[in-house]
Enzyme design. Structure first.
Site, PDB file in Angstrom:
ATOM      1  N   CYS A 159      47.073  22.875  39.650  1.00 22.15           N
ATOM      2  CA  CYS A 159      46.684  23.510  38.373  1.00 22.15           C
ATOM      3  C   CYS A 159      46.179  22.446  37.399  1.00 22.15           C
ATOM      4  O   CYS A 159      46.905  21.521  37.038  1.00 22.15           O
ATOM      5  CB  CYS A 159      47.876  24.257  37.776  1.00 22.15           C
ATOM      6  SG  CYS A 159      47.462  25.002  36.188  1.00 22.15           S
ATOM      7  N   CYS A 170      39.496  30.939  37.016  1.00 16.61           N
ATOM      8  CA  CYS A 170      39.810  29.695  37.724  1.00 16.61           C
ATOM      9  C   CYS A 170      40.435  30.076  39.061  1.00 16.61           C
ATOM     10  O   CYS A 170      41.170  31.053  39.140  1.00 16.61           O
ATOM     11  CB  CYS A 170      40.798  28.882  36.892  1.00 16.61           C
ATOM     12  SG  CYS A 170      41.489  27.447  37.726  1.00 16.61           S
ATOM     13  N   ASP A 198      45.238  47.561  37.022  1.00 17.89           N
ATOM     14  CA  ASP A 198      45.247  46.555  35.960  1.00 17.89           C
ATOM     15  C   ASP A 198      44.886  47.192  34.616  1.00 17.89           C
ATOM     16  O   ASP A 198      44.203  46.585  33.794  1.00 17.89           O
ATOM     17  CB  ASP A 198      44.234  45.459  36.326  1.00 17.89           C
ATOM     18  CG  ASP A 198      44.348  44.247  35.414  1.00 17.89           C
ATOM     19  OD1 ASP A 198      45.449  43.985  34.915  1.00 17.89           O
ATOM     20  OD2 ASP A 198      43.317  43.575  35.189  1.00 17.89           O
TER      21      ASP A 198
END
Ligand code: SF4
Length: 343
Positions: free
Chosen positions: A184, A227, A120
């Site tokens: 979501c 989240c 990443d």
């Protein structure tokens, strides 16, 4: 050779793809063209390399992809902080594993040539390459889903000069399922496989480092860092850990956090990306959204904070808290009135 060493090195999944243009290139370019990457300008700057690593690394012939399951609870655990971040920073742990893997491979196979590892951390589209290398498929939540492990995995990538026989791309689909889209909280998954990062709570609480526009603050709800909604909803993650929403006492603790405590508790976790101030701003925002009376004194203290951004956010949160209290009292009275009328 690379595969058996990969498994010995402690990775849960391992695969190889041939370096070249990604089939996902049009989708990646569309994300940038439509601005769905938000403020993440590095995505726009590196789009050509993301679409084909040979643009930046002309010597690369193979893409080695690895995955390691999320090991939560390796560090202090806080509700309201995404599962992956309640652990020692995987950028370091997986990065060290990859470096060791590359070092060992070069010793054993000096003709492997140049190698560059990413966790990443560079212009490499890791999820798409992991799919190409057979590790899994991309779900409607835009994450890589490995059949045996689900999506709670960390990915690492190595570009290698040597040409290694590639694996077949990962197969699998979500079928009729659309639980992540329904789960979501902000509608960031605007359609299957399409994420508008500007709406995503992970982006709002991590990448914006607390600088959340007023209109978007209610969207983060009880989330303080990241989240898990789309991953919690996914049937492929049934066996994985399910983190809880923030509780008021947790929010208090994060609002009051000193810089020294931030470093002590989160210095070696992904939470440091939000910064001390960013995490406090997120916690204050969450208190404004869901906090109870126990948050009031912490918020009150913030009104004297030397930082004007903290003071402004605390004022906003206190208004939210007060409004909820008044609404609660009004509801109580209406209930009493209703029960009197019923009699
Ligand atoms: Fe796919 Fe369902 Fe998981 Fe979403 S929740 S990624 S639709 S399997």
């Amino acid at each position: 050779m690379a595969e058996s060493r990969g498994r010995q090195s402690g990775f849960d999944l391992f695969g190889v793809a041939q370096a070249g243009p990604l089939p996902d290139a049009p989708h990646l370019r569309d994300q940038i063209a439509s601005g769905r990457h938000g403020r993440m300008q590095f995505l726009a700057r590196t789009i050509d390399v993301r679409c084909d690593p040979r643009v930046g690394f002309p010597w690369a012939k193979s893409v080695i992809c690895v995955a390691r399951r999320v090991h939560s609870k390796e560090a202090a655990s806080f509700n309201g902080i995404a599962c992956y971040a309640n652990a020692v920073d995987y950028h370091c742990t997986l990065g060290e594993m990859l470096s060791k893997y590359v070092g060992d491979m070069k010793k054993e196979f000096p003709r492997a040539g140049r190698a560059r590892a990413f966790v990443d951390s560079g212009p490499v589209t890791e999820k798409a390459w992991a799919r190409q290398a057979g590790l899994g498929f991309i779900g409607k939540n835009t994450l890589l889903i490995a059949p045996e492990l689900g999506s709670r995995i960390h990915l690492g990538t190595i570009l290698l000069e040597a040409s290694i026989p590639p694996d077949a791309p990962g197969a699998g689909t979500c079928g009729d399922c659309r639980r992540c889209l329904d789960a979501c909280p902000t509608g960031a998954l605007t359609e299957a496989g399409r994420l508008d990062a500007r709406l995503c709570i992970a982006y709002l609480t991590v990448e914006r480092r607390g600088d959340i526009p007023e209109a978007d603050r209610p969207k983060i709800g009880a989330c303080v860092f990241g989240c898990d909604a789309c991953q919690d909803a996914c049937p492929h993650n049934r066996r994985g850990p399910v983190p809880a929403d923030a509780e008021p006492e947790t929010i208090d603790r994060l609002i009051d956090l000193s810089e020294a405590d931030f470093d002590r508790l989160f210095g070696d976790t992904p939470v440091q990306r939000a910064t001390w101030k960013g995490l406090r701003l997120n916690a204050i925002t969450a208190a404004g959204n869901v906090g109870g009376n126990s948050c009031a004194s912490s918020l009150q203290k913030c009104l004297d904070d030397p930082d004007p951004a903290i003071r402004e956010r605390a004022r906003w949160a206190i208004e939210g808290l007060t409004l909820r209290r008044h609404r609660g009292r009004l509801c109580d009275r209406l209930l009493i009135l209703n029960s009197c009328t019923d009699k």
